[in-house]
Design an enzyme around this catalytic site. Sequence first.
Site, PDB file in Angstrom:
ATOM      1  N   GLY A   1      20.140  57.854 -25.779  1.00  0.00           N
ATOM      2  CA  GLY A   1      21.433  57.461 -26.311  1.00  0.00           C
ATOM      3  C   GLY A   1      22.060  58.569 -27.119  1.00  0.00           C
TER       4      GLY A   1
ATOM      5  N   ASP B   1       4.817  63.603 -28.074  1.00  0.00           N
ATOM      6  CA  ASP B   1       5.982  64.423 -27.764  1.00  0.00           C
ATOM      7  C   ASP B   1       6.230  65.446 -28.863  1.00  0.00           C
ATOM      8  OD1 ASP B   1       7.998  65.288 -26.128  1.00  0.00           O
ATOM      9  OD2 ASP B   1       9.457  63.784 -26.757  1.00  0.00           O
TER      10      ASP B   1
ATOM     11  N   ILE C   1      26.287  63.936 -33.392  1.00  0.00           N
ATOM     12  CA  ILE C   1      25.551  65.150 -33.752  1.00  0.00           C
ATOM     13  C   ILE C   1      24.386  65.401 -32.812  1.00  0.00           C
ATOM     14  CG2 ILE C   1      26.185  65.111 -36.187  1.00  0.00           C
ATOM     15  CD1 ILE C   1      23.577  63.711 -36.792  1.00  0.00           C
TER      16      ILE C   1
END
Length: 689
Positions: free
Chosen positions: A367, A481, A361
Amino acid sequence: MNPRKHILFLLIFTFNSFFNPSMAYPRNVSFEFPFLPLQNFTLLGDSYLRNGVAGLTIESDVPSSSAGTLIYTTPIRFSDNRTNSTASFSTRFSFSIVSLNPLSSVGDGLSFFISPENHTLGSPGGYLGLVNSSLLTQNKFIAVEFDTRLDPYFNDPNENHVGLDINSLNSIKTADCDSVGIDLRTGISFTTWIDYNHDRRNLEVFLTRSRSKPDHPILEMDIDLSSYFQEYMFLGFSASTEGSTETHLIENWSFKSFGIKHFNPRINDPHNVTDNTVVKTPPVYDSGNDNFRKKIGFGLEVSGPVCLFGVLVLFGYISVKKWRSIRTEMNIKSEVTRSPREFSYKELKIATNGFHSSRIIGTGSFGTVYKACLLASGTTAAVKRSVRSREAKTEFFAELSVIACLRHKNLVQLLGWCVEKGELLLVYELMPYGSVDKVLYQDPDDRGFLKWSHRYKIAIGLASALAYLHQECDKLVIHRDIKASNVMLDANLNARLGDFGLARLIDHNKSPVSTLTAGTVGYLAPEYLHCGKATDKTDVFSYGVVVLEVCCGRRPIDRETGGQNTVNLVDWVWRLYGNGNILDAVDKQLDEEFDEVEAKRLLMVGLSCANPDSEMRPPMRRVLQILENEAEEMMVPPVKPMVNFATSLPMSLEDLVSSSSDDDEPEEGSGSRKTSDSTFEIYIDGSRE
């Protein structure tokens, strides 16, 4: 002992230990913890251990909803079919229920429970952390509840009672604490004894302020619990709150079980015979072969230790070969002091159908994210599978060590983790609507469903999460972030901040340390780009950009319609504000269906947070108060301030920024980060630099 017999004995003992559960765990158990050590317990939900005291719910001065469970890791034997015996038990523990506002902010209570499962965790509120609000009959348990809220749904007698619950929160029997002069909500420490005698089929609960056991129980009931006991059960405590500042603490605990009979096959098996019924015949020796037998015996006695030494050498070689991966697992496990559940690799592999491509998804430089169906709980989750690189291990450890200590309704909840077979796996709750970035840009046909009320709620939720990270944690947590693709949406379209791979923990009284700048182009504060120092102010700047993005429906750096020039979102909104047309910045896809007062407030908050001058940015607690109309708005200058830095940057742009592409962001689960070769541009005073 003969060496050959010694080896045989060890093999038999090892075989029995592994395949005979009765040897693996004692029949009758006794333990006492004056303080609660972490290594003996599993912590679920919002529970935590601090200075030997277990907290089951969030400690906060702001009313919140919370649920947590503390489980004794080792299973306890409660029945044995071979001897047809059932355990009796006696347990004592001290607890306190503390509330900053005991008259107006109470509930819901705590419980001591016995369950066949070691992952019992229910919903907040009146469910006491024992049962799930949507699956009331899923969890099986025997529990004694100490309830501080009257819940008519569960037929509670009042807001200050003790009750016996079996597989349901509708108590079989209750007792009023007022009858013994006890108010559970006062915040003082109480001690309780829970005694079950199987021979008398009787359960008693004692409760007192002192350390001496009272003469009479507050709750007593004749009941046979053997039909509810399984052979092995787990012990624990659970608690919950709903819109309350109540905190539930377990201070000490002792437990003793007795009554399980020892299994003796010579007695219990009627087909066994005694030694007296066997005719013993003396052995007959052949003197002619005596020397031969001595030689064979001597050879076996010598070769036995040699073979054993060879086995040990082989075992040592294999152990050394695997040491590096084992050391990595041990380091991570020792560092994470308040981790959630540790999953097995086999369990996650089955949950993701062998990490099949059809379950993917989301992808990124870290990764891949997979959708997982956890068979044990019957729930779905998102599994983040890190790539096998040194940088990925660093981010994995950073994310695990940071988020494992965090509990907030606007953070993506970490359900567990796995470090096994060289894999680095994080398990998060699944976010059905994916990221804000996905909703705004990747589904143009569905953009209308993100109404103005949803957008304003997203801004409040994200502000609440950052206020928690910056001001309410033991250490200052800098996310580094903050961006739309890392803000996820749950089933109710509440904002959930995720992806803590770049996050850093800093003591509140210490200055930040310069590091390589990391983050995403368009969201980075100018002083962070120049100096490489991440602070709470740099997170505030990124928040301001996200708020403007949500309100305007435009990316932080976008192309002009029909042109090649780029437009900086902050500059564009600031120019409209300076011209007195700030509401023109609101997303046209809303078709004028928005609250003008809220829209102006949200845009002004976005500009004040994205101010190039870091000293002019408000703290996130103030931002949250402004959005909730509890504080006045910040003054924003009509012209964007200019900030001058030295012409030379301290490091190259390639070293400074890890930018993120707009493709392949995860649709569900936690956010991701993916590097790209996109153009790097800095906007400080409205011009490109």
